[in-house]
Design a protein around this motif. Structure first.
Motif, mmCIF file in Angstrom:
data_model
loop_
_atom_site.group_PDB
_atom_site.id
_atom_site.type_symbol
_atom_site.label_atom_id
_atom_site.label_comp_id
_atom_site.label_asym_id
_atom_site.label_seq_id
_atom_site.Cartn_x
_atom_site.Cartn_y
_atom_site.Cartn_z
ATOM 1 N N ILE A 173 -38.331 84.388 18.184
ATOM 2 C CA ILE A 173 -37.115 85.032 18.696
ATOM 3 C C ILE A 173 -36.426 85.830 17.594
ATOM 4 C CG2 ILE A 173 -34.816 84.580 19.636
ATOM 5 C CD1 ILE A 173 -36.028 82.152 21.066
ATOM 6 N N LEU A 174 -36.411 85.289 16.392
ATOM 7 C CA LEU A 174 -35.775 85.976 15.281
ATOM 8 C C LEU A 174 -36.497 87.285 14.954
ATOM 9 C CD1 LEU A 174 -33.888 86.109 12.780
ATOM 10 C CD2 LEU A 174 -35.548 84.685 11.577
ATOM 11 N N GLY A 175 -37.822 87.238 14.872
ATOM 12 C CA GLY A 175 -38.577 88.434 14.524
ATOM 13 C C GLY A 175 -38.629 89.456 15.636
ATOM 14 N N LEU A 196 -28.119 73.735 10.620
ATOM 15 C CA LEU A 196 -26.897 74.516 10.785
ATOM 16 C C LEU A 196 -27.165 75.990 10.496
ATOM 17 C CD1 LEU A 196 -23.836 74.817 11.162
ATOM 18 C CD2 LEU A 196 -23.581 74.262 8.727
ATOM 19 N N LEU A 197 -27.897 76.277 9.410
ATOM 20 C CA LEU A 197 -28.205 77.663 9.059
ATOM 21 C C LEU A 197 -29.088 78.316 10.115
ATOM 22 C CD1 LEU A 197 -28.824 77.368 5.212
ATOM 23 C CD2 LEU A 197 -26.870 78.404 6.374
ATOM 24 N N ILE A 198 -30.063 77.566 10.625
ATOM 25 C CA ILE A 198 -30.922 78.118 11.668
ATOM 26 C C ILE A 198 -30.106 78.406 12.927
ATOM 27 C CG2 ILE A 198 -32.822 77.558 13.238
ATOM 28 C CD1 ILE A 198 -34.162 76.109 10.934
ATOM 29 N N GLY A 199 -29.161 77.525 13.252
ATOM 30 C CA GLY A 199 -28.294 77.779 14.395
ATOM 31 C C GLY A 199 -27.450 79.026 14.201
ATOM 32 N N VAL A 200 -26.932 79.217 12.990
ATOM 33 C CA VAL A 200 -26.147 80.418 12.696
ATOM 34 C C VAL A 200 -27.004 81.666 12.823
ATOM 35 C CG1 VAL A 200 -24.922 81.640 10.861
ATOM 36 C CG2 VAL A 200 -24.497 79.206 11.228
ATOM 37 N N VAL A 201 -28.250 81.585 12.345
ATOM 38 C CA VAL A 201 -29.163 82.727 12.452
ATOM 39 C C VAL A 201 -29.419 83.075 13.912
ATOM 40 C CG1 VAL A 201 -31.561 83.451 12.073
ATOM 41 C CG2 VAL A 201 -30.269 82.406 10.213
ATOM 42 N N ILE A 202 -29.644 82.066 14.749
ATOM 43 C CA ILE A 202 -29.911 82.311 16.170
ATOM 44 C C ILE A 202 -28.709 82.988 16.826
ATOM 45 C CG2 ILE A 202 -30.319 81.208 18.395
ATOM 46 C CD1 ILE A 202 -31.898 79.079 16.962
ATOM 47 N N ARG A 219 -26.347 87.828 19.064
ATOM 48 C CA ARG A 219 -25.143 88.662 19.176
ATOM 49 C C ARG A 219 -25.409 90.115 18.802
ATOM 50 N NH1 ARG A 219 -21.979 91.898 19.566
ATOM 51 N NH2 ARG A 219 -19.692 91.853 19.333
ATOM 52 N N TYR A 220 -26.138 90.317 17.710
ATOM 53 C CA TYR A 220 -26.274 91.670 17.180
ATOM 54 C C TYR A 220 -27.652 92.286 17.390
ATOM 55 C CZ TYR A 220 -21.904 90.450 14.864
ATOM 56 O OH TYR A 220 -20.615 90.058 14.613
ATOM 57 N N ARG A 221 -28.700 91.479 17.502
ATOM 58 C CA ARG A 221 -30.059 92.009 17.703
ATOM 59 C C ARG A 221 -30.781 91.157 18.750
ATOM 60 N NH1 ARG A 221 -31.824 96.851 16.037
ATOM 61 N NH2 ARG A 221 -33.907 95.980 15.787
ATOM 62 N N PRO A 222 -30.370 91.204 20.013
ATOM 63 C CA PRO A 222 -31.002 90.349 21.020
ATOM 64 C C PRO A 222 -32.484 90.630 21.205
ATOM 65 C CG PRO A 222 -29.587 91.997 22.046
ATOM 66 C CD PRO A 222 -29.303 92.035 20.576
ATOM 67 N N GLN A 223 -32.961 91.828 20.829
ATOM 68 C CA GLN A 223 -34.381 92.150 20.925
ATOM 69 C C GLN A 223 -35.165 91.683 19.700
ATOM 70 O OE1 GLN A 223 -31.947 94.101 20.123
ATOM 71 N NE2 GLN A 223 -32.562 96.043 19.204
ATOM 72 N N GLY A 224 -34.483 91.077 18.722
ATOM 73 C CA GLY A 224 -35.139 90.625 17.497
ATOM 74 C C GLY A 224 -34.969 91.637 16.377
ATOM 75 N N ILE A 225 -35.228 91.197 15.162
ATOM 76 C CA ILE A 225 -35.032 92.069 13.999
ATOM 77 C C ILE A 225 -36.089 93.157 13.942
ATOM 78 C CG2 ILE A 225 -35.009 92.110 11.471
ATOM 79 C CD1 ILE A 225 -33.750 89.360 11.526
ATOM 80 N N LEU A 226 -37.333 92.819 14.267
ATOM 81 C CA LEU A 226 -38.416 93.810 14.240
ATOM 82 C C LEU A 226 -39.084 93.858 15.609
ATOM 83 C CD1 LEU A 226 -40.072 93.004 10.774
ATOM 84 C CD2 LEU A 226 -38.622 94.958 11.341
ATOM 85 N N PRO A 227 -38.463 94.492 16.603
ATOM 86 C CA PRO A 227 -39.051 94.557 17.942
ATOM 87 C C PRO A 227 -40.354 95.340 17.922
ATOM 88 C CG PRO A 227 -37.175 96.033 17.768
ATOM 89 C CD PRO A 227 -37.181 95.219 16.510
ATOM 90 N N PRO A 228 -41.175 95.183 18.956
ATOM 91 C CA PRO A 228 -42.543 95.727 18.909
ATOM 92 C C PRO A 228 -42.672 97.207 19.252
ATOM 93 C CG PRO A 228 -42.223 94.529 20.953
ATOM 94 C CD PRO A 228 -40.957 94.351 20.158
ATOM 95 N N GLN A 229 -41.579 97.945 19.438
ATOM 96 C CA GLN A 229 -41.719 99.344 19.841
ATOM 97 C C GLN A 229 -42.555 100.157 18.869
ATOM 98 O OE1 GLN A 229 -39.036 97.603 20.172
ATOM 99 N NE2 GLN A 229 -37.835 98.148 21.961
ATOM 100 N N ARG A 230 -42.372 99.912 17.570
ATOM 101 C CA ARG A 230 -43.108 100.674 16.566
ATOM 102 C C ARG A 230 -44.610 100.491 16.712
ATOM 103 N NH1 ARG A 230 -41.828 104.728 13.047
ATOM 104 N NH2 ARG A 230 -39.998 103.648 12.225
ATOM 105 N N ASP A 231 -45.024 99.314 17.205
ATOM 106 C CA ASP A 231 -46.453 99.044 17.349
ATOM 107 C C ASP A 231 -47.040 99.616 18.633
ATOM 108 O OD1 ASP A 231 -46.306 97.602 15.002
ATOM 109 O OD2 ASP A 231 -45.915 95.697 16.019
#
Length: 393
Positions: free
Chosen positions: A298-300, A340-346, A351-363
């Motif tokens: 989810i993060l990536g 706690l840190l993982i929860g903050v990351v999620i 909130r800011y990148r619901p599609q993930g940090i590196l979404p697959p469009q480029r691929d």
């Protein structure tokens, strides 16, 4: 043309998230290099962390092949990871209660075969149904596998786990004796902070070589598969299974292929972990492993192979980085901080990148069409106009 033109052009084409990831990665590598040179981080432990990051990257790749490609909800990541780990350990370890002493390649094959059979066993009755049935069945499978490993002592050694596991290259020519044959080195770049490269370091370097081979081959296969017609069918199933079925695709068959592929990659991660840690126990099948894999994907960015790789590295950084907080005088216990840190990351990603940090469009689409780069070039005239022009001539 300058030799720097190509790197500069590549950097200029990066999207803002890609540039951010590159900057953070370079800064983090510089930080690790400084820690190595000053002796704050041992070289052997550093290579162990690299191997652990590769293992989580493999788990993320496997889940991405199921959820990111096809939309299959699999909550049994830890189960297939455990099948790979125990399958290899029981075939190769001197302390195995059923076999032991076999070549690690035999353990690898046995682990993958068992994972393949288990994926078919759970997929056949559930993949014809809605996605939530697979989620429920996979959740139950994870607990069943954990309880079998914990209670069936005649098969798995129970809570004692399996010890005496050899390195993956045990018995190989040259590589099996490489760590002992390499001389011990003492490097002192910073005065008073020597860096010792001994047998354990050279053994860890072989583990890094192994996980880089596993992860590199997996990334290449998934990248090719994602761009292939097979991958396009999987993405159609994820978006609208009824549409894929209306187009004449056997969605059950494609979902089964995706599920089996992802399960085999998860088992491959378990095989590597066995020969990295040289011990495997029921605690390694804890549900938190599944949670970490889901967070990484989810993060990536779901469906992004680069995102799965980045997410796996971030998880290991948070998981292992919090251990160093024990050396800092804090008024609270630092151990729970990793969750706690993982929860903050999620929360931040949602909130800011619901599609993930590196979404697959480029691929998947034209690079020039990503993030406002413009649309792909189109012909100046239509097909009929061109035919008409040719006929007039």
């Amino acid at each position: 043309m300058s030799a720097l033109d190509a790197p500069r052009a590549a950097l200029a084409e990066l999207t803002r998230p890609e540039g951010w990831v590159l900057g953070v990665s370079v800064a983090f590598l510089l930080f690790l290099l400084a820690a190595l040179l000053t002796g704050a981080l041992g070289p052997t432990y550093f290579l162990f962390l690299v191997g652990l990051a590769g293992m989580y990257a493999l788990l993320s790749f496997g889940l991405n092949a199921q959820w990111g490609f096809t939309g299959l909800i699999n909550f049994s990541v830890a189960a297939f990871f455990g099948i790979g780990a125990y399958g290899s350990a029981l075939m190769t370890a001197s302390g195995s209660p059923i076999a032991g002493g076999l070549d690690p390649l035999v353990g690898l094959v046995v682990a993958l075969v068992v994972a393949f059979a288990l994926a078919l066993l759970i997929g056949i009755p559930t993949l014809r149904l809605r996605a939530d049935y697979l989620a429920i069945a996979s959740l139950g499978l994870a607990e069943v596998v954990r309880l079998i490993v914990l209670n069936e002592r005649w098969l798995t050694n129970g809570s004692a786990g399996v010890r005496g596991i050899p390195g993956f290259f045990e018995g190989w020519p040259v590589l099996s004796t490489f760590p002992e044959a390499m001389p011990g080195l003492r490097l002192e770049v910073v005065p008073g902070s020597p860096i010792l490269l001994e047998t354990a370091f050279w053994q860890a370097s072989l583990n890094v070589l192994l996980v880089l081979g596993f992860a590199g081959a997996t990334f290449f296969v998934l990248r090719r598969a994602h761009r292939s017609p097979w991958g396009r069918v999987l993405r159609t199933i994820r978006s609208d299974e009824d549409l894929a079925r209306a187009l004449g695709k056997n969605t059950y068959s494609f979902k089964m292929q995706s599920f089996v592929l992802g399960s085999l990659i998860m088992a491959l991660a378990g095989v590597f972990y066995t020969h990295l840690n040289l011990y495997v126990g029921p605690g390694d099948l804890d549900p938190i492993t599944t949670f970490y894999a889901w967070v990484a994907v989810i993060l990536g960015g779901s469906g992004s192979n680069r995102g799965a790789l980045f997410g796996g590295i971030v998880i290991v950084t948070i998981r292992e980085g919090t251990r160093f907080l024990n050396d800092v005088a804090l008024p609270i216990d630092p151990a729970p901080l990793r969750l706690l840190l993982i929860g903050v990351v999620i929360v931040a990603v949602m909130r800011y990148r619901p599609q993930g940090i590196l979404p697959p469009q480029r691929d998947l689409i034209w690079p020039s069409a990503v993030d406002g780069g413009g649309a792909p070039e189109t012909p100046d005239s239509g097909v009929r106009e061109r035919k008409g022009g040719g006929g007039d001539e």
